[in-house]
Design an enzyme around this catalytic site. Structure first.
Site, mmCIF file in Angstrom:
data_model
loop_
_atom_site.group_PDB
_atom_site.id
_atom_site.type_symbol
_atom_site.label_atom_id
_atom_site.label_comp_id
_atom_site.label_asym_id
_atom_site.label_seq_id
_atom_site.Cartn_x
_atom_site.Cartn_y
_atom_site.Cartn_z
ATOM 1 N N ASP A 1 -6.053 2.445 -1.417
ATOM 2 C CA ASP A 1 -6.726 3.252 -0.398
ATOM 3 C C ASP A 1 -7.085 4.592 -1.029
ATOM 4 O OD1 ASP A 1 -7.386 4.962 1.774
ATOM 5 O OD2 ASP A 1 -6.237 3.700 3.139
ATOM 6 N N GLU B 1 0.824 -1.212 0.000
ATOM 7 C CA GLU B 1 0.000 0.000 0.000
ATOM 8 C C GLU B 1 0.855 1.257 0.000
ATOM 9 O OE1 GLU B 1 -3.613 2.009 2.634
ATOM 10 O OE2 GLU B 1 -2.262 0.575 3.591
ATOM 11 N N GLU C 1 -11.755 2.540 6.514
ATOM 12 C CA GLU C 1 -10.574 2.766 7.348
ATOM 13 C C GLU C 1 -10.465 4.265 7.625
ATOM 14 O OE1 GLU C 1 -5.948 1.249 7.531
ATOM 15 O OE2 GLU C 1 -6.586 2.426 5.806
ATOM 16 N N GLN D 1 -9.793 0.544 0.209
ATOM 17 C CA GLN D 1 -10.138 1.201 1.461
ATOM 18 C C GLN D 1 -10.515 2.660 1.170
ATOM 19 O OE1 GLN D 1 -6.498 0.522 3.705
ATOM 20 N NE2 GLN D 1 -7.396 -1.240 4.741
#
Length: 254
Positions: free
Chosen positions: A174, A139, A236, A200
């Site tokens: 994300d 990530e 998240e 996310q």
């Protein structure tokens, strides 16, 4: 219609991990994920997952010396043995609770040696994870929150995945980090969808609930859904208080 996973690294942090799993189920989440669950016996987590029927999507490798500013080990030259031990620990826990992925944290580093170190760690992680059909995730973190983190952009992540050449190595996309680092979240998602393992989200720029900030998540969720993504999207975000008080987005944005 999109469905959602609760990231229990940020949500319901006032509860034990098993209690947080029960709370996520009660709130309507269809899955859970976490950050560093290692202080909780895996059998307790497995029991809560069994009771609720929720899958555990993933967890992270440990960060190292957090007090000393460390944020992962796998790209740190000279720390290869510790990085492999962290990978082994994460995979063992993931197997015990039925988690399907492990996020291997790179850490704060830069340069060619760090790159080769990270690649080596990922080759090891993917080989070990394949034994139990676990996906390894990487990530990119945004430069505002993690200015020294090794993995910064989705292009860098794709180049590393191309080098490692492991079918079980995927991108953690994300929306919050991509939004802060690169922008154009929907376009980036569509371009990267074949290599994405998990998605996310949180508001930009505050990392709060998704019904605030400059990123229109009603639009983002609709486009991700239209692209054929069917896996749970990971919430998240930092609720800044009671998690329950922030959950209106689960109905207002879908």
């Amino acid at each position: 219609m999109p469905v959602f996973s609760a990231n229990l690294g940020f949500l319901w942090t006032d509860k034990s991990l098993p209690e947080a799993i029960l709370a996520a189920h009660a709130a309507g989440f269809v899955a859970v994920e976490c950050h560093w669950p290692y202080e909780t016996p895996p059998e307790d987590v497995a029991a809560a997952l069994k009771e609720t029927g929720l899958p555990m999507l993933g967890l992270n490798t440990v960060r190292g010396d957090v007090a000393g500013g460390e944020n992962g080990l796998s790209a740190l030259p000279g720390r290869e043995n510790e990085a492999r031990a962290a990978i082994d620990q994460a995979l063992e826990y993931a197997t015990a609770v039925g988690a399907t992925s492990v996020h291997v944290m790179a850490g704060n580093a830069s340069g060619a040696v760090a790159h080769s170190t990270f690649v080596g760690s990922l080759v090891y992680a993917c080989a070990q994870a394949a034994k139990n059909d676990i996906t390894i995730l990487i990530e990119p973190l945004n430069r505002n929150d993690a200015p020294d983190y090794f993995l910064r952009t989705t292009d860098q992540a794709v180049a590393i995945m191309d080098e490692v050449k492991a079918s079980n190595l995927k991108l953690m996309f994300d929306c919050y980090h991509v939004g802060r680092n690169e922008g154009d979240v929907v376009t980036r998602f569509k371009a990267l969808q074949p290599v994405i393992g998990h998605v996310q989200f949180a508001s930009v720029p505050t990392r709060g609930a998704p019904d605030q900030g400059e990123l229109n998540y009603a639009f983002v969720f609709r486009k991700i859904d239209a692209a054929g993504w069917v896996k749970p999207l990971g919430a998240e975000y930092k609720p800044g208080g009671s998690t329950e008080a922030t959950l209106g987005w689960m109905s207002s944005l879908v």
